[in-house]
Design a protein around this motif. Sequence first.
Motif, PDB file in Angstrom:
ATOM      1  N   GLY A 164     -74.287  85.654 -40.147  1.00  0.00           N
ATOM      2  CA  GLY A 164     -73.012  85.114 -39.683  1.00  0.00           C
ATOM      3  C   GLY A 164     -72.894  83.609 -39.843  1.00  0.00           C
ATOM      4  N   TYR A 165     -74.025  82.941 -40.047  1.00  0.00           N
ATOM      5  CA  TYR A 165     -74.024  81.487 -40.232  1.00  0.00           C
ATOM      6  C   TYR A 165     -74.893  81.141 -41.437  1.00  0.00           C
ATOM      7  N   ILE A 166     -74.276  80.491 -42.415  1.00  0.00           N
ATOM      8  CA  ILE A 166     -75.006  80.083 -43.612  1.00  0.00           C
ATOM      9  C   ILE A 166     -74.607  78.658 -43.987  1.00  0.00           C
ATOM     10  N   LEU A 167     -75.238  78.135 -45.011  1.00  0.00           N
ATOM     11  CA  LEU A 167     -74.940  76.798 -45.557  1.00  0.00           C
ATOM     12  C   LEU A 167     -75.114  75.709 -44.500  1.00  0.00           C
ATOM     13  N   GLY A 168     -76.168  75.854 -43.679  1.00  0.00           N
ATOM     14  CA  GLY A 168     -76.504  74.817 -42.710  1.00  0.00           C
ATOM     15  C   GLY A 168     -75.794  74.914 -41.388  1.00  0.00           C
ATOM     16  N   ILE A 204     -64.410  83.353 -47.316  1.00  0.00           N
ATOM     17  CA  ILE A 204     -65.662  83.565 -46.594  1.00  0.00           C
ATOM     18  C   ILE A 204     -65.774  82.459 -45.553  1.00  0.00           C
ATOM     19  N   PRO A 205     -66.015  82.781 -44.288  1.00  0.00           N
ATOM     20  CA  PRO A 205     -65.905  81.792 -43.200  1.00  0.00           C
ATOM     21  C   PRO A 205     -66.648  80.490 -43.447  1.00  0.00           C
ATOM     22  N   PHE A 254     -54.726  89.974 -45.915  1.00  0.00           N
ATOM     23  CA  PHE A 254     -53.408  89.368 -45.697  1.00  0.00           C
ATOM     24  C   PHE A 254     -53.494  88.140 -44.785  1.00  0.00           C
ATOM     25  N   SER A 255     -54.651  87.539 -44.709  1.00  0.00           N
ATOM     26  CA  SER A 255     -54.812  86.346 -43.885  1.00  0.00           C
ATOM     27  C   SER A 255     -54.174  85.141 -44.571  1.00  0.00           C
ATOM     28  N   ASN A 256     -54.041  84.062 -43.826  1.00  0.00           N
ATOM     29  CA  ASN A 256     -53.433  82.845 -44.375  1.00  0.00           C
ATOM     30  C   ASN A 256     -54.311  82.179 -45.425  1.00  0.00           C
ATOM     31  N   ASP A 257     -55.602  82.504 -45.415  1.00  0.00           N
ATOM     32  CA  ASP A 257     -56.515  81.890 -46.375  1.00  0.00           C
ATOM     33  C   ASP A 257     -56.495  82.581 -47.733  1.00  0.00           C
ATOM     34  N   GLN A 258     -55.800  83.678 -47.842  1.00  0.00           N
ATOM     35  CA  GLN A 258     -55.676  84.375 -49.124  1.00  0.00           C
ATOM     36  C   GLN A 258     -54.269  84.118 -49.668  1.00  0.00           C
ATOM     37  N   ALA A 259     -54.185  83.401 -50.774  1.00  0.00           N
ATOM     38  CA  ALA A 259     -52.884  83.069 -51.353  1.00  0.00           C
ATOM     39  C   ALA A 259     -52.193  84.343 -51.848  1.00  0.00           C
ATOM     40  N   PRO A 260     -50.876  84.467 -51.646  1.00  0.00           N
ATOM     41  CA  PRO A 260     -50.171  85.673 -52.113  1.00  0.00           C
ATOM     42  C   PRO A 260     -50.294  85.894 -53.612  1.00  0.00           C
ATOM     43  N   GLU A 261     -50.298  84.786 -54.399  1.00  0.00           N
ATOM     44  CA  GLU A 261     -50.411  84.967 -55.846  1.00  0.00           C
ATOM     45  C   GLU A 261     -51.772  85.528 -56.237  1.00  0.00           C
ATOM     46  N   HIS A 262     -52.817  85.189 -55.469  1.00  0.00           N
ATOM     47  CA  HIS A 262     -54.139  85.752 -55.750  1.00  0.00           C
ATOM     48  C   HIS A 262     -54.169  87.241 -55.393  1.00  0.00           C
ATOM     49  N   ARG A 263     -53.518  87.593 -54.296  1.00  0.00           N
ATOM     50  CA  ARG A 263     -53.461  89.005 -53.920  1.00  0.00           C
ATOM     51  C   ARG A 263     -52.717  89.807 -54.987  1.00  0.00           C
ATOM     52  N   ASP A 264     -51.650  89.250 -55.521  1.00  0.00           N
ATOM     53  CA  ASP A 264     -50.922  89.922 -56.601  1.00  0.00           C
ATOM     54  C   ASP A 264     -51.768  90.020 -57.864  1.00  0.00           C
ATOM     55  N   LEU A 265     -52.558  88.984 -58.120  1.00  0.00           N
ATOM     56  CA  LEU A 265     -53.429  88.996 -59.295  1.00  0.00           C
ATOM     57  C   LEU A 265     -54.441  90.124 -59.211  1.00  0.00           C
ATOM     58  N   ILE A 325     -76.798 104.979 -42.967  1.00  0.00           N
ATOM     59  CA  ILE A 325     -76.023 103.745 -43.122  1.00  0.00           C
ATOM     60  C   ILE A 325     -75.497 103.324 -41.752  1.00  0.00           C
ATOM     61  N   ILE A 326     -75.089 102.094 -41.667  1.00  0.00           N
ATOM     62  CA  ILE A 326     -74.423 101.574 -40.474  1.00  0.00           C
ATOM     63  C   ILE A 326     -73.000 101.235 -40.880  1.00  0.00           C
ATOM     64  N   PHE A 327     -72.036 101.838 -40.214  1.00  0.00           N
ATOM     65  CA  PHE A 327     -70.625 101.609 -40.517  1.00  0.00           C
ATOM     66  C   PHE A 327     -70.018 100.801 -39.373  1.00  0.00           C
ATOM     67  N   LYS A 328     -69.326  99.716 -39.731  1.00  0.00           N
ATOM     68  CA  LYS A 328     -68.806  98.790 -38.732  1.00  0.00           C
ATOM     69  C   LYS A 328     -67.336  98.510 -39.011  1.00  0.00           C
ATOM     70  N   VAL A 329     -66.530  98.504 -37.964  1.00  0.00           N
ATOM     71  CA  VAL A 329     -65.108  98.169 -38.051  1.00  0.00           C
ATOM     72  C   VAL A 329     -64.824  97.005 -37.097  1.00  0.00           C
ATOM     73  N   GLY A 330     -64.033  96.053 -37.602  1.00  0.00           N
ATOM     74  CA  GLY A 330     -63.695  94.894 -36.783  1.00  0.00           C
ATOM     75  C   GLY A 330     -64.424  93.631 -37.201  1.00  0.00           C
ATOM     76  N   ASP A 331     -65.180  93.714 -38.268  1.00  0.00           N
ATOM     77  CA  ASP A 331     -65.939  92.562 -38.732  1.00  0.00           C
ATOM     78  C   ASP A 331     -65.798  92.455 -40.253  1.00  0.00           C
ATOM     79  N   ASP A 332     -65.679  91.210 -40.733  1.00  0.00           N
ATOM     80  CA  ASP A 332     -65.588  90.952 -42.177  1.00  0.00           C
ATOM     81  C   ASP A 332     -67.006  90.774 -42.711  1.00  0.00           C
ATOM     82  N   LEU A 333     -67.441  91.704 -43.554  1.00  0.00           N
ATOM     83  CA  LEU A 333     -68.818  91.700 -44.050  1.00  0.00           C
ATOM     84  C   LEU A 333     -68.963  90.972 -45.384  1.00  0.00           C
ATOM     85  N   ARG A 334     -67.932  90.269 -45.838  1.00  0.00           N
ATOM     86  CA  ARG A 334     -68.018  89.645 -47.150  1.00  0.00           C
ATOM     87  C   ARG A 334     -69.063  88.534 -47.192  1.00  0.00           C
ATOM     88  N   GLN A 335     -69.265  87.831 -46.073  1.00  0.00           N
ATOM     89  CA  GLN A 335     -70.289  86.789 -46.071  1.00  0.00           C
ATOM     90  C   GLN A 335     -71.686  87.406 -46.143  1.00  0.00           C
TER      91      GLN A 335
END
Length: 895
Positions: free
Chosen positions: A771-775, A836-837, A514-525, A640-650
Amino acid sequence: MEAFHFATSTDLSELLVHVRIDRLDGHQKPVPYSVLLKRSDLRHRASNLSTHSELYVTAQIWADSKPLTVPVQTAYKSFKNARIWNEWLSLPITYANLPASAQIAITVWDLSPAEDKDTSRHAIPFGGTTVPLFDKDNTLQKGRQRCRLHRFQAADGLSSTTTPWVKPPARKGRKDVVVEDTIDEQVAEMQRLEELLKKQEMGDLPQNQWLDALVFKKMSKIRNNALRAEAAALSRGVKVQPNGTNGNGGIPSNGELFYLDIELPRFDHSIVFTDVEYPPPPVSDIKLSADSEVRLRPPPEVSLGPGIANPYGDADAGRLIRIYDPEVGRKMNPAEDKHRALQRSHQTDSLDRDRKPNVHARDKLNALLAKGPLEEITAHERDDLWKFRYYLSRDKRALTKFVKCVDWKNEREARQAAPMLDKWAEIDVDDALELLGPQFDHPVVRSYAVERLKKADDEELQLYLLQLVQALKFEAAGEGDDSSLARFLVTRAANSFSLGNFLHWYLMVEISDFSNDQAPEHRDLFAKVEFDFMEELEATPLGVETRKTFKRQGELLTVLAKISKDVRFGGGDRPAKIARLKKALADPRNDLVNFDPLPLPLDPSVMINGIYPDECNVLKSSLLPMVLNFKTTMNTKYPIIFKVGDDLRQDQLVIQVITLMDQLLKKENLDLKLTPYRILATSSSAGAFQFVPSMSLAAAVQKHKGSLLAYLRANNPDDTAPLGVRKEAMDTYIKSCAGYCVITYLLGVGDRHLDNLLISPSGAFFHVDFGYILGRDPKPYAPQMKLCREMVEGMGGADSTNYVAFKQYCFTAWSTLRKSSNLLLNLFALMKEANIPDIKVEREGSVKKVEQRMWIGRSEAEAAREFEKLIEESMGDRIAGVIDWAHDVWQYWKK
């Protein structure tokens, strides 16, 4: 105030401009015989032979001193007593397309057997007049108009015309010009009667047939007298040249005066000019978040002036003003579009089927096909692709280029191009992924790409599933209920539990964002696709059980997330937190010690049935991730390692690309012993990843007195080996170091230090924490490739044969992955809109950064030299050593 009813010119979008040429009034005096003797070309001019000679009229629309249409002319007509045409002319332009400065240039032409030098025609201008179509109030002229004809001049249509339809006000003080006050009362009376006649024709005055007939007869007499009086006054005021002429074609000034009566269409209401309003293109309004590490200098303060309101509110007062650029958002040049449409309209399929390129054209086409997916195709290259489309249909590489050269919004082109897709040679999967990108929104193209993906098996499809979910954002607007890609994913996932497991969690993560970077229409899709997936599952034999399984997975992750938050925010030191974790896991109310077998969301091929509470741990980290040991139905442990509070999508994206690269390398018989551990983001702020028993390089070096080779020797001893390390372990170490050096360089992985470089007892080396990619890198002057002194020392030093083998593996891996550059670039292109950050910082440039590190434009030999140079520079980088030392000091003081 009386109501004013009007219509706009844009409402007349289908009505062409019309004008009726009525009659020509005036008196022409014969040319003196002395002039005819000097000018032989005047002897046979039609108007000099007869006062009712055959004349014709042309009309043309002008605006801003430029012609807007071609001229149209009246039909041939023979006159007897008067020059009366009474003919309507239709001009090839609608009222909606007229600009406010539009004028109609009307020229009366006189026939002559001698060819005119200016026009190269057998016609001489009898006179011309220019009539503006809109008055000074921007209201369309209508009804009868009486236009002053300028003798011997063609209507020019210029903005400052020399042939105005009404006589301009005379300048005071000029003796050679007739002043308006010298026109007698008969002329003024004629003008008054004409105004009354126009009102009667418009319906403002009542009609009376017998009285009107008398008035018209009287008006005709007044008009003739007024013309003579005005002509006489004009003759007295025109300055005569010494040779007896007035400069108008050698005709002497004899006071001739002509008026042309025309009629413009009448409308029930006034027609007010209105310009066509086009929808504005998107205006860039990029706003960086407050916690962004990118710091730009503040924009200059802009004062709007006293009394001027800020249209963007008080919050943006004094900031930059948005500038509207009409060219922003245009993908193509309108002139090129017009040229392409005109050129392709003359080409036919029957001729193009047999067309083959010559040697020069074939070389150009081969160079074009070698271009990467990000390179632009020029207008000339588009024309060549279309011209030789049948010849290129045998080459599978040419399809994506052909699709780019087609204007799919043009129905005619789309109808011609669509059948070509089925006739083309079958494309590879990487090309099919490119056709699902944001620049291809036509349903025919996307459906064709989906048909190609249908031939991929479930294992291959799972490698691209993360990008295919993001590609749903690029489906055409309004196609959400009939998306070929969505239908394909739902159908395949419903018939494969492993695919369904990952599709379900990929969708759930996007729905929970529900962040500002996710468009509502995409969330509905994504929610709609998830709903369709659940419905499709119910139609399968095991669908109901599968839905219950997904529900149980969600319940398990919810309980673990709650426990993680309690441990993190519960207070106390780390031993107290570990004790709290073990107590919560062993609590019967949580039902975690033993439960019915359940596929692990992280790896659905593993069935778990409980957790070992006493073998869990809490890691030293700011988010305090939990290490959990699951029981499997095979009586093994799955940590496994379970983590809360971090976005692991990157991290999830990087591991997915590493897994794909590992498969690509193995297809070329190059197994670099990579460790693509499993990772899954379960929400936008939680996730889990596989725990691989290992030790960081920092800990290994510290434990073995600064020597990584000693760590390898301690875990894999072999006295017969050259360095005392078992050959298989050393090979694993060398190959894995080479593989991760190449992969992390291509992905631009940053923030590399000895704490996120890990090594397992078997010798497998791998990276964690992406946590840091693409240079991007938080440390200044960070090396492009992480190859530290400790890594080289573990191989036996820079002078050893192992280091030479390491460099050879590096180049072979990099060269192999370069061959699959299209696939990798297309995968990142599909992730451009992902939340993705490091991608959303520069969405368009993210793919370019990967392309730059592949050196696609360089030859193999040149790339080999440059890559070897890069390895040597990274190995001898002293700044990287200082950064690692500073990081160790910082970690020490944190403890």
